[in-house]
Design an enzyme around this catalytic site. Sequence first.
Site, PDB file in Angstrom:
ATOM      1  CE1 TYR A  58      -3.054  -2.888   0.164  1.00 16.65           C
ATOM      2  CE2 TYR A  58      -3.537  -2.554   2.654  1.00 16.65           C
ATOM      3  CZ  TYR A  58      -3.529  -3.341   1.375  1.00 16.65           C
ATOM      4  OH  TYR A  58      -4.590  -4.443   1.443  1.00 16.65           O
ATOM      5  N   PRO A 220     -16.347  -4.776   4.056  1.00 17.93           N
ATOM      6  CG  PRO A 220     -16.297  -4.058   6.275  1.00 17.93           C
ATOM      7  CD  PRO A 220     -15.190  -4.542   5.061  1.00 17.93           C
ATOM      8  CG  LEU A 221     -18.697  -0.417   5.629  1.00 24.67           C
ATOM      9  CD1 LEU A 221     -18.224   0.830   6.028  1.00 24.67           C
ATOM     10  CD2 LEU A 221     -19.998  -0.742   6.047  1.00 24.67           C
TER      11      LEU A 221
END
Length: 333
Positions: A58, A220-221
Amino acid sequence: MERRTIGATALGVGAVGLGCMPMNWAYSASQRRGDRSLRTVHAALDAGVNLLDTADMYGPFTNELLLGRVLKERRADAFVSTKCGLLVGDGHIVANGRPGYVRRACDASLRRLQTDVIDLYQLHRADPEVPVEETWGAMAELVAAGKVRALGLCAVGARSTRRGATGGGYDGTIRQLERVQQVFPVSAVEAELSVWSPEVLRRLLPWCAARGVGFLAALPLGAGFLTGTLTPGGGFEQDDPRARHPRFTAEMMAANQPLVAGLRRVAARHGDDVTPAQVALAWVLAQGPHVIPVPGAKRERWAVENARAAGLVLAPADLAEIAALPAPQGSWD
């Protein structure tokens, strides 16, 4: 906040974690603000979140450097998960599972994170040119050396299989898991899980539950869709990956609005201050005591809102209503 356990480790983890990828890598450049990201991590820790999930790719590297600034002050407050196995080049990403590289990558991550031990070290992707047992063996040596406490694997599945479809989906990942388990115990698996991406419920999540393996639920969203804050056709900045993603076209976002509407209905039954995002996270938490959602958050208020989802318990009627929502449309591929 309720604590959950990753695999066979004795390290208690908060019910909701913080995925740190979007802070300075995966979203548009205008959203990558180091000072705001630092405040967000501190706010999450203050709210009871302790799992901080990142990776060396990242940035590359900048996300670990950012977390290192927090850990220098608050290492005792955090359960640190990072990953190795992927190298970011100029416009491409390649896997590297060579044992020598794994050892060097771990040492570099420890330096950037400003810590002497990584709580959970995950293999981001297996290298097709290196037997996964060799890569995993090198990672196990890091545990023996005291540099790492537990090992995890990021899953690769058939994202194009939607809810209700037949087929294994994560068969390849399960085969990898069964191979590496012969070398050293797997403590956690990380894979996508949300109301609109429930594929792991068929085989991968039961595999983990049967073996006492923790599960980190990525996205999860739904990369923000399930929060209900995105407007179909509203557009994204040009360098935001969602601008090129088939699930985030105006047509697909409009077609999937019934999912958000269902989350809103459930939220309304639990109080005016309950949000669709919290319902989406509570649904993930309801999938098992070994499941920990790892939502991303770029702002303090979202990190705190996500943490509060740990206190939301969905009733059987809520879960049944969510299960009856239309299957998500569109492909992730």
